[in-house]
Write an enzyme that holds these catalytic residues in place. Sequence first.
Site, PDB file in Angstrom:
ATOM      1  N   HIS A   1      29.625 102.396 -17.412  1.00  0.00           N
ATOM      2  CA  HIS A   1      30.246 102.111 -16.121  1.00  0.00           C
ATOM      3  C   HIS A   1      30.445 100.597 -16.043  1.00  0.00           C
ATOM      4  O   HIS A   1      29.549  99.837 -16.394  1.00  0.00           O
ATOM      5  CB  HIS A   1      29.326 102.587 -14.991  1.00  0.00           C
TER       6      HIS A   1
ATOM      7  N   ARG B   1      35.433  98.735  -5.306  1.00  0.00           N
ATOM      8  CA  ARG B   1      36.805  98.402  -5.689  1.00  0.00           C
ATOM      9  C   ARG B   1      37.810  99.269  -4.933  1.00  0.00           C
ATOM     10  O   ARG B   1      38.892  98.812  -4.580  1.00  0.00           O
ATOM     11  CB  ARG B   1      36.973  98.554  -7.212  1.00  0.00           C
TER      12      ARG B   1
END
Lengths: 605, 245
Positions: free
Chosen positions: A236, A256
């Site tokens: 990740h 994000r």
Amino acid sequence: MADYPIHEYDVLVVGAGGAGLRAAIESSANGAKTGVVTKSLLGKAHTVMAEGGMAASMGNVDDRDNWKVHFADTMRGGQYLNNCHMAEIHAKEAPARVRELEAWGAVFDRTKDGRILQRNFGGHRYPRLAHVGDRTGLEMIRTLQDHGIHQGITFHMETTVLTLLLDGGRCVGAFGYDRERGRFMVFHAKAVVLATGGIGRAFQVTSNSWEYTADGHSLAYLAGAALLDMEFVQFHPTGMVWPPSVKGILVTEGVRGEGGVLRNKDGKRFMFDDIPPLYKSQTADNPDEGWRYTQGDKSARRPPELLTRDHVARCINREVKAGRGSPHGGVFLDIAWIKEKLPNSVEHIKKKLPSMYHQFKQLADIDITQVPMEVGPTTHYMMGGVKVDPQSQMSTVPGLFAAGECGAGLHGANRLGGNSLSDLLVFGKLAGEHAAKFAKANPAARIPMDQVEEAGRKALEPFERGASGENPFAIQHELQKTMQDLVGIVRKEDEMQQALIKIAELRARAARAGITGNREYNNGWHTAMDLNNLLTVSEIVTRAALERKESRGAQFRDDYPQKDEDWGKYNLRVTRDSHGAPNVEKTPTIPIPAELKVIIEEQSK
Amino acid sequence: MATATFRIWRGDSKQAGFKDYTTEVSEGMVVLDVVHKIQAEQANDLAVRWNCKAGKCGSCSAEINGNPKLMCMTRLNSLPLDQPVTVEPMHTFPHIKDLVTDVSWNFRVKEKIQRFTPRKPDAPDGTWRVQQADVDRPQEFRKCIECFLCQDVCHILRDHHMHDKFIGPRFLVYSAAMEMNPIDAADRLKDLHDNGGIGYCNITKCCTKVCPEEIKITDNAIIPLKERVVDEYYDPLRRLFKIFK
């Protein structure tokens, strides 16, 4: 013969995360007497840590979404190594699985017109993730737990399976021990569902909880089942990097999705520099368009920060290696900047990302509403796992099923964020349903007591060696360092060869592990037992990664940095050969039927 | 590198006591890191329950210098290290070994509470229409990670051992989450009154103070539930009305 208690079930589910609980609920609803074995207390499984949401094309926020778009997104994200039938089933059934959760008590965030809210996530064309702030996994596991306890299921909490029991090639149960007292027990079952999650504890920097010791992968492999896609370990892109003791803890992609941007030490948004051709047409080419996308402007394309995880992780790695990283070896993830756009940004961030706010405040003394976070890649998810039939989820061993992270096929070379929680629900349900059917159709087999005796004897050996044996924690730490340094985010032949030598050494040491104290809640003993699974699967991951001589999805080979068209036609399948060693072989990918091909082509315009 | 001494509760229900361990500590460490370090280097058989090490699963509850906390979220820089740091298991539950307690009572209590029961869906596709403002409160309660620190610190359980008469703050919050959920149709007030022992809570707010999720347990869950129970069972006008109904 030892007098171990025997628990009789139609269906035994190993694991009580999202997939295990969903499987058990379905199995029980189909009239099968169902037992669940879980290494932890109920409701503590790794699912609890999922943050961003579950992907389902309900179209509540953008009505252009439907299963076809979700299917195509999943296939593209997996670089077309996915099992297209699983991707189809998943995309079609995910919405019903999410709605079902609401009927069982889940309280999702809402749209203005009162429906389940959906958010943007990497690789998903439209806002698709049903969520609850940034604690969706907790909501999901609690909902399944609170529903499941009223379904007549028996739960064996804090119980570990040591081996699967086989009768003439069919899986007929499992043998294990309870952590509290260290007592052995036999689970006699007509069908077994593995839902044990991933392998993250094989690596040093990981977002995974202690339970992720590759149990299901290893149990299935040793029972003779084929594994698939074992080279694909997802890193990740955004884990915490500081302070050292929290390195690896996940920072949700939701940051994000809500407008957070990645910058290097020069303040540059480096993600704009490297947009893969496969995604060029769907990606914003300027910061303003990216921002508008995160705020729901349907005419805008997504910002490059929301490209797939494999790509973002590599870009971060590149920045750090080029000396453009943050002070503690990561890059900056900035959500605080949105104060330029939103007058109430502080409240907004706290509301949308409460756990992240809390996590950084408490563990790093950082207020994310004011300053950027420092983040870097962390081992997060295992795309590879037990090869299963797309519909029934049965492995190549009759009576043995697998669902969730320990199964393989849906995600191919790289999983999209949000596709894991929906995977657990969709395929957990199918596994439970078909395991119950299998149990009805196949009478109970005999318990192979010789296998039970053997497993029990081996499990107690570390006590005989006592303090003179090897320290299991030390072996685990060395294995984690080996995998991190030599089979991590950037791989090459000679390093992986070194890793194999090191793993063999560690395996020899693990065979000499010694335990002090008694069998009651002895974490040293538990670690020694889990080590066998970690070592078995670490070797398999390394061998598969060596075999795939290309870079694709989560696998990046420094010595073969390009994608190879020919390799795109093959998955790697791992089975145990007659000498007990892993046999890695190329197997053609599942052919994509014409009607699905059309969808992929339409959606790539 | 600095060192610190940890005074950890070792032993089982038959024989137990504190044992001191001195170990090196570094910047940013939390108590669980130190316990793990001691376990790996000095006491392999040390029993500690943990899962996520990120404050999300609620497994590593303990009493650190006497304060009920999650070990994974307690940073060393919040503790005086010039004296030994004591780490004990939760006191309210039966001791198993070292830092691990038997919390199974909590799971049994939950099973007895009337489950979530949805009302008829609002839309033909079987879904509901609910405004965000109407789920803010149940969402606050559903942040609960079931660490059981609120149960540990509640004097009705801790000091008066009324486990068979009082379900404790955790399950009042659990009940409140369903009672205040606009989709739920069940009525748990009678049960809270008759079996849940809601009247025993005298709102000392100890539970609220220790909640790692900062749920306003007393103000937002228990007091409103108490008010509903009082309205139902102790309102003289309503009682009168019931007689003549």
